[in-house]
Structures are given as structure tokens and as C-alpha cells.
Design an enzyme around this catalytic site. Sequence first.
Site, PDB file in Angstrom:
ATOM      1  N   ASP A  48       1.293   8.256   7.453  1.00 26.97           N
ATOM      2  CA  ASP A  48       2.201   7.360   6.727  1.00 26.97           C
ATOM      3  C   ASP A  48       2.228   7.811   5.267  1.00 26.97           C
ATOM      4  O   ASP A  48       3.131   8.541   4.859  1.00 26.97           O
ATOM      5  CB  ASP A  48       1.697   5.913   6.883  1.00 26.97           C
ATOM      6  CG  ASP A  48       2.422   4.926   5.989  1.00 26.97           C
ATOM      7  OD1 ASP A  48       3.485   5.264   5.444  1.00 26.97           O
ATOM      8  OD2 ASP A  48       1.930   3.780   5.812  1.00 26.97           O
ATOM      9  N   LYS A  96       6.338  -0.305  14.672  1.00 30.45           N
ATOM     10  CA  LYS A  96       5.308  -1.147  14.070  1.00 30.45           C
ATOM     11  C   LYS A  96       6.016  -2.200  13.233  1.00 30.45           C
ATOM     12  O   LYS A  96       6.590  -1.889  12.194  1.00 30.45           O
ATOM     13  CB  LYS A  96       4.384  -0.289  13.191  1.00 30.45           C
ATOM     14  CG  LYS A  96       3.209  -1.080  12.632  1.00 30.45           C
ATOM     15  CD  LYS A  96       2.221  -0.195  11.883  1.00 30.45           C
ATOM     16  CE  LYS A  96       2.565  -0.059  10.435  1.00 30.45           C
ATOM     17  NZ  LYS A  96       1.413   0.257   9.576  1.00 30.45           N
ATOM     18  N   GLU A 120       1.494  -9.682   6.466  1.00 31.28           N
ATOM     19  CA  GLU A 120       2.313  -9.385   7.645  1.00 31.28           C
ATOM     20  C   GLU A 120       2.093 -10.378   8.782  1.00 31.28           C
ATOM     21  O   GLU A 120       2.514 -10.140   9.912  1.00 31.28           O
ATOM     22  CB  GLU A 120       2.016  -7.955   8.135  1.00 31.28           C
ATOM     23  CG  GLU A 120       2.431  -6.899   7.118  1.00 31.28           C
ATOM     24  CD  GLU A 120       2.185  -5.480   7.600  1.00 31.28           C
ATOM     25  OE1 GLU A 120       1.630  -5.305   8.700  1.00 31.28           O
ATOM     26  OE2 GLU A 120       2.537  -4.552   6.853  1.00 31.28           O
ATOM     27  N   HIS A 141      -3.249  -5.933   1.963  1.00 28.00           N
ATOM     28  CA  HIS A 141      -2.400  -7.013   2.467  1.00 28.00           C
ATOM     29  C   HIS A 141      -3.075  -8.377   2.450  1.00 28.00           C
ATOM     30  O   HIS A 141      -2.436  -9.382   2.726  1.00 28.00           O
ATOM     31  CB  HIS A 141      -1.931  -6.706   3.899  1.00 28.00           C
ATOM     32  CG  HIS A 141      -1.031  -5.502   3.967  1.00 28.00           C
ATOM     33  ND1 HIS A 141      -0.722  -4.879   5.142  1.00 28.00           N
ATOM     34  CD2 HIS A 141      -0.393  -4.806   2.993  1.00 28.00           C
ATOM     35  CE1 HIS A 141       0.085  -3.852   4.888  1.00 28.00           C
ATOM     36  NE2 HIS A 141       0.287  -3.785   3.596  1.00 28.00           N
ATOM     37  N   HIS A 171       8.092  -1.218   9.763  1.00 29.81           N
ATOM     38  CA  HIS A 171       8.414  -2.186   8.712  1.00 29.81           C
ATOM     39  C   HIS A 171       7.581  -1.900   7.467  1.00 29.81           C
ATOM     40  O   HIS A 171       6.751  -0.984   7.460  1.00 29.81           O
ATOM     41  CB  HIS A 171       8.120  -3.610   9.213  1.00 29.81           C
ATOM     42  CG  HIS A 171       6.669  -3.890   9.483  1.00 29.81           C
ATOM     43  ND1 HIS A 171       6.172  -5.156   9.708  1.00 29.81           N
ATOM     44  CD2 HIS A 171       5.578  -3.071   9.567  1.00 29.81           C
ATOM     45  CE1 HIS A 171       4.868  -5.105   9.901  1.00 29.81           C
ATOM     46  NE2 HIS A 171       4.489  -3.851   9.832  1.00 29.81           N
ATOM     47  N   ASP A 221      -4.339   0.903  11.289  1.00 32.25           N
ATOM     48  CA  ASP A 221      -3.863   1.595  10.090  1.00 32.25           C
ATOM     49  C   ASP A 221      -5.005   1.505   9.092  1.00 32.25           C
ATOM     50  O   ASP A 221      -5.272   0.433   8.524  1.00 32.25           O
ATOM     51  CB  ASP A 221      -2.599   0.951   9.524  1.00 32.25           C
ATOM     52  CG  ASP A 221      -2.101   1.686   8.271  1.00 32.25           C
ATOM     53  OD1 ASP A 221      -2.761   2.668   7.855  1.00 32.25           O
ATOM     54  OD2 ASP A 221      -1.060   1.293   7.716  1.00 32.25           O
ATOM     55  N   GLU A 254      -3.540   5.361  12.145  1.00 34.76           N
ATOM     56  CA  GLU A 254      -2.659   5.752  11.040  1.00 34.76           C
ATOM     57  C   GLU A 254      -3.478   5.956   9.769  1.00 34.76           C
ATOM     58  O   GLU A 254      -4.431   5.227   9.518  1.00 34.76           O
ATOM     59  CB  GLU A 254      -1.633   4.622  10.857  1.00 34.76           C
ATOM     60  CG  GLU A 254      -0.591   4.841   9.773  1.00 34.76           C
ATOM     61  CD  GLU A 254       0.314   3.611   9.661  1.00 34.76           C
ATOM     62  OE1 GLU A 254       0.634   2.986  10.705  1.00 34.76           O
ATOM     63  OE2 GLU A 254       0.689   3.257   8.537  1.00 34.76           O
ATOM     64  N   SER A 289       0.872  -1.179   0.000  1.00 32.60           N
ATOM     65  CA  SER A 289       0.000   0.000   0.000  1.00 32.60           C
ATOM     66  C   SER A 289       0.911   1.232   0.000  1.00 32.60           C
ATOM     67  O   SER A 289       0.931   2.013   0.937  1.00 32.60           O
ATOM     68  CB  SER A 289      -0.928  -0.013   1.213  1.00 32.60           C
ATOM     69  OG  SER A 289      -0.200   0.136   2.405  1.00 32.60           O
ATOM     70  N   GLU A 312      -5.152  -2.569   8.935  1.00 29.86           N
ATOM     71  CA  GLU A 312      -4.488  -3.194  10.088  1.00 29.86           C
ATOM     72  C   GLU A 312      -5.196  -2.853  11.397  1.00 29.86           C
ATOM     73  O   GLU A 312      -5.519  -1.694  11.636  1.00 29.86           O
ATOM     74  CB  GLU A 312      -3.025  -2.710  10.194  1.00 29.86           C
ATOM     75  CG  GLU A 312      -2.176  -3.069   8.993  1.00 29.86           C
ATOM     76  CD  GLU A 312      -0.873  -2.283   8.912  1.00 29.86           C
ATOM     77  OE1 GLU A 312      -0.359  -1.846   9.957  1.00 29.86           O
ATOM     78  OE2 GLU A 312      -0.382  -2.098   7.787  1.00 29.86           O
ATOM     79  N   LYS A 352       9.597   5.232   7.658  1.00 30.27           N
ATOM     80  CA  LYS A 352      10.015   4.064   6.875  1.00 30.27           C
ATOM     81  C   LYS A 352      11.200   4.508   6.027  1.00 30.27           C
ATOM     82  O   LYS A 352      11.011   5.262   5.066  1.00 30.27           O
ATOM     83  CB  LYS A 352       8.877   3.630   5.947  1.00 30.27           C
ATOM     84  CG  LYS A 352       7.644   3.064   6.639  1.00 30.27           C
ATOM     85  CD  LYS A 352       6.509   2.942   5.631  1.00 30.27           C
ATOM     86  CE  LYS A 352       5.353   2.114   6.143  1.00 30.27           C
ATOM     87  NZ  LYS A 352       4.169   2.217   5.245  1.00 30.27           N
TER      88      LYS A 352
END
Length: 409
Positions: free
Chosen positions: A310, A386, A195, A145, A363, A231, A274, A42, A154, A335
Site C-alpha cells: 500500500d 478492502k 473504519e 485509526h 477505501h 494491514d 499489507e 496513515s 487492521e 486507492k
Amino acid sequence: MTRIRSISLRRVLDSRGNPTVEADVLTESGGFGRAAAPSGASTGEYEAVERPPTEAIAAAREHAVPRIEGLFAGDQREVDAVLRAADGTDDFSEIGANSAVAISMATAKAAADVLGAPLYQHLGGAFRGDNFPIPLGNVIGGGEHARDATHIQEFLAAPVGAPSVVEAVFANAAVHAAVAEELDERDVPAAKGDEGAWAPAISDAEAFEVMDAAVETIEDEVGFEIRFGLDVAAAELYDSDEEVYVYGDETKTRAEQIAYVAEMIDEYDLAYVEDPLDEDDFEGYAELTERVGVAGARPSQAGDCLICGDDLFVTNTDRLQTGIDVGAGNSILIKPNQIGTLSDAFDAVELAHRNGYDAVVSHRSGETEDTTIAHLAVATDAAYIKTGTVGGERTAKLNELIRIADDAV
Ligand SMILES: O=C(O)[C@@H](CO)OP(=O)(O)O
Ligand SMILES: [Mg+2]
């Protein structure tokens, strides 16, 4: 300080089975560092550009490697500046942010090796505090994901009351297991997403209930406070033509999206949200932050909800400054591969902290065994890290965090 003798680049596998770039940096005195680039699914529109690994490696070998060999390994800023100059673009689209970040991180590791110091100490300095980041553990997920799972990307366990890193890490694993039991009781089968989070075909509303129940069970068991967060990855839900957020058959206007997120924060006492809105909506972030968050006070320390950018900030100081100017969010996701170098990632953390924003080191959904982000989170005194809950490429970071806390790296 010793000079860089050689840089080797190769393709290795990431956790999705895709190729990624790994770099080895060797110094004249025998110092050695190895690092691999992670990869997002994403990805934000404004991220630095990841090139196909074969192309990224060839371009880095041609433009960057000859200019970096011979530099001092410990001069991270110089190495990163030369990486940028060798690339010659704003977004690393020539040598690829994947080659850039692998070389940048491997250089830091080689310099730490020369010093005989753990990476977090080389990066954070001898006088860094003794705080540790709280691990955010992805335990239910969907979005980009996992197919046919939740719309929200998430659902993250946040063991905010854990007395130690090791207890926090194990609490998240216990919440992951409790979610499986809760789903089992509801007769919901669940595979795992990219994940390692459970990816059940349930509504977001049911996922909130499952999270709430699982967190409460484990909270009772361990005896310290566990909250949870999200998230939303809202840029992936946003339809810019219709100007609505699409949740399967339902849509939400911007105002409805803000109201929905605010309501969930209130109802579930969320510790963390997030990307609640589209990556271009600085004003929307500001509206939500004003409504529910605390701006300008390292809010994690006051126990308030983090509103974290993010895809909004993409670890970029220009975008973060825009956000700070309007009060968008109160924290930034960090990140390194979104921006391309460790120096840039450090600058983003520094700018955040100077303005009372928290930093959350993260991550990517495609990962390797690389543990650099565990050291980065400790070195920068990040509020959270995270990095998943289970699965080898996730536990690599979590176990490294435990070793750092135990002074065993
Ligand atoms: O959106 C995110 O925060 C990340 C990591 O969880 O996902 P991806 O790496 O796919 O961008
Ligand atoms: Mg995200």
C-alpha cells in the site's frame, strides 16, 4: 458521445467530520455523475498530494475545469490526461489529488449514465469475466485509526470460501459481532476506530487470539472457509533513525520484523498481509515474499498469502515496476486518490495483472457514501476489495457490491 457541459465542485463532510471535495459532472445530453474524494490518515510518503479542500477546489476551478468542460465524457483517458496537464506537477500538488480524483470519478459516472450502463460495465467492458472480489473486513484495529488500541493497524476478516458476495459480506459482519462477544467475555471494553473496527486496548498477540476465535466461530456457523489478514501499516511503526519497528515499549529490528510476520502467517494461516515493512524497503518485501508468498501467479487464486504493498506502491506504476523487478510483494493495493485519476489506477491494476500480481481495491479511513470503488473492483477483476465491515460509509460500498452481483444497479 456527449461532451461535458459543466463541472461543479463543493465541500462536503467525510466520515471523520472533515471537509472533502465532491464533484458533479453534467453532460450536454443530460448525463450526470457525482463523486467525492476519500482521505487517508496513515498516508504513504509517496502519495499524490491532498490539498485543503477550499484550496483544491479554487485551484481546480482555475486550472482544470475550463479545460475539461467541452471534452467527451466517455473519453476517460483524455479527461484524466488533461487533469494532469492542467495540474502541471507529478503529484497533483497544484489542484490537489482530492479535486482530481473527484472529477475523474464523476466523469466516469456521467459517461456511464449517458450509456445507460452501470459504472462497472462502462469501466470493465461488456466482456469482463464474472468474478467478484472477496471483501476484506476490518474488525479489530488501532495504529493511526484509533488511540490506545493495537499497534497493527487492521485485523481483517477474509471469507475466502464464501459461495457468493452477499454471503461474504454478511460473514464479515458476523465476524465483527463475534469479536465484540469475544472481547466481552474477556471483559475488554472497546470503542470503534475510524473504519468501524473494534479498537480495544489489547496487545497485538491477544488480538490475534480474538480474531482466530471469532473467525472459527463464524466459520462453523456459515460452513465455508474464513481466514484473516492484516494491514500492519509498518511505515507508521518504523523509526528510521534507530532503524527499528516500534511496538509500544518493544522494538523489532528489520530481520525480527520479517521473522515475526512470517511466523504469524504460518501460525494463523493468514490470507493477506499489507505493508509488513517500511515504505522504502523493497528488498525487505522481496525477502518476506520469497519466504512466505508466491510471486508471479495471481496468488489469491491458489489460496496463498498475499503480501500487499500500500504505502510501498501508492498505486503508482513506477513504484510497482520497481517492486516487480525485485520481487517485492505479490499484490498491490489500489486507492484512486493515492495517484489522482481512474486512468492511473487502471494502469496500476493492468501492470500488476500482467506480472502475476493481484490487485486489492481499497477505501480510505476517511470515506463518504461514494460507491465508485465497488464498481472499480468488479470492473478490474480485483482479487479483494478492502472496504470495512460496518458503518454507513463502509456499507455503502458493500451494499453496492451486493447490488452489482444481483444485477440491480
Ligand atoms: O492504510 C490503509 O490501507 C488505509 C485504509 O484502511 O488507511 P488510510 O486511509 O488511513 O491510509
Ligand atoms: Mg494500508
